[in-house]
Motif scaffolding. Sequence first.
Motif, short mmCIF file in Angstrom:
data_model
loop_
_atom_site.label_atom_id
_atom_site.label_comp_id
_atom_site.label_asym_id
_atom_site.label_seq_id
_atom_site.Cartn_x
_atom_site.Cartn_y
_atom_site.Cartn_z
N ILE A 76 4.34 26.63 15.62
CA ILE A 76 3.09 27.40 15.60
C ILE A 76 2.70 27.63 14.14
O ILE A 76 3.51 28.11 13.35
CB ILE A 76 3.29 28.77 16.28
CG1 ILE A 76 3.82 28.58 17.71
CG2 ILE A 76 1.99 29.56 16.31
CD1 ILE A 76 4.27 29.86 18.38
N VAL A 77 1.44 27.26 13.81
CA VAL A 77 1.00 27.48 12.43
C VAL A 77 -0.24 28.38 12.39
O VAL A 77 -1.04 28.40 13.32
CB VAL A 77 0.67 26.15 11.69
CG1 VAL A 77 1.90 25.26 11.61
CG2 VAL A 77 -0.49 25.42 12.36
N ASP A 78 -0.34 29.13 11.34
CA ASP A 78 -1.50 29.96 11.04
C ASP A 78 -1.73 31.11 12.03
O ASP A 78 -2.81 31.67 12.10
CB ASP A 78 -2.77 29.10 10.94
CG ASP A 78 -3.88 29.81 10.18
OD1 ASP A 78 -3.55 30.60 9.27
OD2 ASP A 78 -5.06 29.59 10.49
N THR A 79 -0.74 31.44 12.80
CA THR A 79 -0.79 32.66 13.63
C THR A 79 0.63 32.96 14.09
O THR A 79 1.51 32.09 14.04
CB THR A 79 -1.71 32.51 14.86
OG1 THR A 79 -1.78 33.76 15.52
CG2 THR A 79 -1.22 31.46 15.83
N ARG A 80 0.82 34.21 14.47
CA ARG A 80 2.10 34.55 15.10
C ARG A 80 1.84 35.31 16.38
O ARG A 80 2.68 35.98 16.92
CB ARG A 80 2.91 35.45 14.15
CG ARG A 80 3.66 34.66 13.12
CD ARG A 80 4.45 35.56 12.24
NE ARG A 80 3.64 36.12 11.17
CZ ARG A 80 4.05 37.11 10.39
NH1 ARG A 80 5.22 37.67 10.59
NH2 ARG A 80 3.26 37.54 9.43
N GLU A 81 0.59 35.20 16.85
CA GLU A 81 0.24 35.99 18.01
C GLU A 81 0.19 35.12 19.25
O GLU A 81 -0.61 34.19 19.34
CB GLU A 81 -1.11 36.64 17.80
CG GLU A 81 -1.05 37.68 16.70
CD GLU A 81 -2.24 38.58 16.77
OE1 GLU A 81 -2.61 39.00 17.88
OE2 GLU A 81 -2.81 38.85 15.70
N ALA A 82 1.02 35.47 20.23
CA ALA A 82 1.11 34.67 21.45
C ALA A 82 -0.25 34.62 22.15
O ALA A 82 -0.65 33.58 22.66
CB ALA A 82 2.15 35.29 22.37
N ARG A 83 -0.96 35.77 22.14
CA ARG A 83 -2.21 35.78 22.90
C ARG A 83 -3.30 34.92 22.28
O ARG A 83 -4.33 34.69 22.88
CB ARG A 83 -2.70 37.21 23.12
CG ARG A 83 -2.96 37.89 21.84
CD ARG A 83 -2.98 39.37 21.93
NE ARG A 83 -3.20 39.80 20.57
CZ ARG A 83 -4.28 40.38 20.14
NH1 ARG A 83 -5.23 40.67 20.97
NH2 ARG A 83 -4.42 40.69 18.88
#
Length: 755
Positions: A76-83
């Motif tokens: 996952i790149v450029d975010t850490r938010e599952a939603r």
Amino acid sequence: MSEIQEFSELIVSHSNADMDSLAAMAAANKLYPAAKLVFPDSPDSSVQEFITLHGGWLHIYQTKEIPLEKVKKLIIVDTREARRLGDLRELTEKQGVEIHVYDHHPTTYRDIVGDYNYIKQAGSTTTILMELIREKNLPIATYEATLFLTGIYVDTGSLSFPTTTPADLNAAAWLLEKGGDLKIVSDILNRPLSPLQRDLLKELILSGSFSQIEGHEILITKASIPYYTSDVSLLTQRILDLEKVHAVFSLIQMQKKIFLIGRSTLSAIDVSEICEEFGGGGHQTAASASLKGENLEKVEEKLIHVLKQKIKPSLMTQNTPQNLQKPILTVTLKIEDWRKVPEEILKLLKKTGEIAAEQNLNLFAAGGFVRDLLLGIKNLDLDLVVEGDSISFSKKLAETFNAHLKIHEPFKTAVLILPDRLRIDLAAARAESYARPAALPEVVGTTLKQDLTRRDFTINAMAVKLNPNDFGKLIDFFGGQRDLQHGMIRVLHNSSFSDDPTRIFRAVRYEQRYGFRMDPHTEKLLKEGVQSKVILKLSSDRIRNEMILLLSEKNPAPAIQRMGKLKILQLLHPSLKLSGTTLQLLEQIPETFTHYTEKLQGEKFDPWIVYALALFSELTSSEIEELLIKYRFTLKASQKVGFMKTNWHLLIHELSHSDPMEPSEISKKMQGISLEGILFFMAYSKNPFLKERLEQYLLKYKNAKLLISGEDLKKIGLKPGPVYREWFEKVKKEQLDGNLQTREQALEFLRRSLS
Ligand code: CTP
């Protein structure tokens, strides 16, 4: 390679992927060459354009093409938010899927914690991946360098956002060395807007509502569009670039969703913290949220509430010498801006500036004078503000101009009346407790700012410096010039109407006078003020004055109509409702004025009374009486309105029929009707007989000079007494009816009648 291997590794970024997401995905691909790239949903339009024009080498899958059960590793790149991962979110909760995260966003409690996490602060995620690629000495092609460079430039605002770090500049420099093409980068950054985006941008700008929160200028823009478009954050950024504010928030309703986008230029306004309150996130300077099934007004209300809680105070609002604040705009007015100012006023202004400079004071023209100066409208009410001792300055002015001076010591204000009746209002911006460095012409003392901050609307809160060194420098702290350009009436702060409810009238007056409109936030505040009846806190005298000012506008009909729509009229008196007939009548009056003003040959009347008569025309006599008493109208005004309390409809009726009517009869009926009343009847009348009779009366009979005098009666031998009046009336009647044309005929008539 087997199918199982093909989809075992996926690289993904957040929904509505932007250029940094795309670049970071491609960069991660260099670290995970076997992985497939996938977008959770459609990327923003800049990404689409980049892929179409320059990214033929990229292969990006859609979520529905992925056999999710085969995925073993999710990068996952450029975010850490599952939603923010759309349907790929389920992979983050699945056993046996290894998660690797690369991100530059600040940490929040909702973050996915992967099996491997590479989190670093930088302006873009691409930047932190560049460091890894360089460490590993991985080769990159020029087209890749261009993509990476674009990601960094977009997310750092061309390396200018406060979130930009040295690592971003290092990475950008390295990518340039690797052949990154800045022309392509700038094409993507400066893409023209599509027609739909342009319309939306226009709607957002027009809806703009400016407010001051903790000393920062905040702009909230709103729009509602019937279609869905992904690229709205770009518009918010454009607005931030256009308007000189500290932060912009856009609320855009698209079908059932509302998007909140925030852009800020200051660390005191952390838009990610603000968007988090709405279930979104992002960076300190750029963030967004999307809400389902909410109402735009409610979300706006909540946003204002959250802003008040989250925005940190500006150091600039504290009154210390270090914090002398530069106004938002200082430009020197051009010669043509002064074109509507008569030569002698310009001279006078220059002279006042010179006197101020001699006394080491800063002097400004402010308020309506400046507003009209910028609008190119003549305004001879001078509103001056002096920083320092206004009293001795006003004395010096009075001496120089040989003016009558009236000082109002407690408020440190003075009024000067010049020999040619020109009026100057002078106010003092209170002196500072510290010495201001006199040699800093760029700096405007906070005292002027305090004076301007107390004013009603942004368009009335500008000043022009008059000291010779800076003559014509426009000082605009609150975006007054911008609001003049956009035709907006905007309060400076939320309690403006409750601080001074006369501003409710003023807002309507300016709106209609200049064809402007209130910005939605101002209108909302005004409506709240009306609902809570703040107007009724004003004294009768102040309400009356405001009514008279409103009715004295050139064409008050639209303003009165607006007062009706905003339910202000009803507050003043429950019977003051506007019917279609009354409105038509109000609209007719300007034409009546134009038609008769010249014919009246300078005969003076009060136009506002004619409008008041129209406004009162459907009221009963006791209602009119009540209004006149309640608002303490002067005796003179009450007398002019007085006939309204009689059966004037009957009078109109009698004057309207077609049977012949002697001029003396018409005059008799019209006796006691004020000139304003006649003009009101003129506007009221449609019947040709009535019109003709009114005109004859107005222009011929009313002021007809009697052919004889008291002297004549005396000579004939009549003893002075009440009988004189009777004879005057008799002669007047014959005179009006055309039976007597000359003085001789009149004397002959008298002699005959008396013999
Ligand atoms: N003012 C204000 N609040 C009020 C009245 C006045 O802030 N309730 C300020 C405004 O800056 C205004 C100035 O005082 O420009 C002068 O007020 P006034 O003479 O009433 O208005 P003008 O701006 O001159 O406008 P108009 O053309 O209607 O006279």
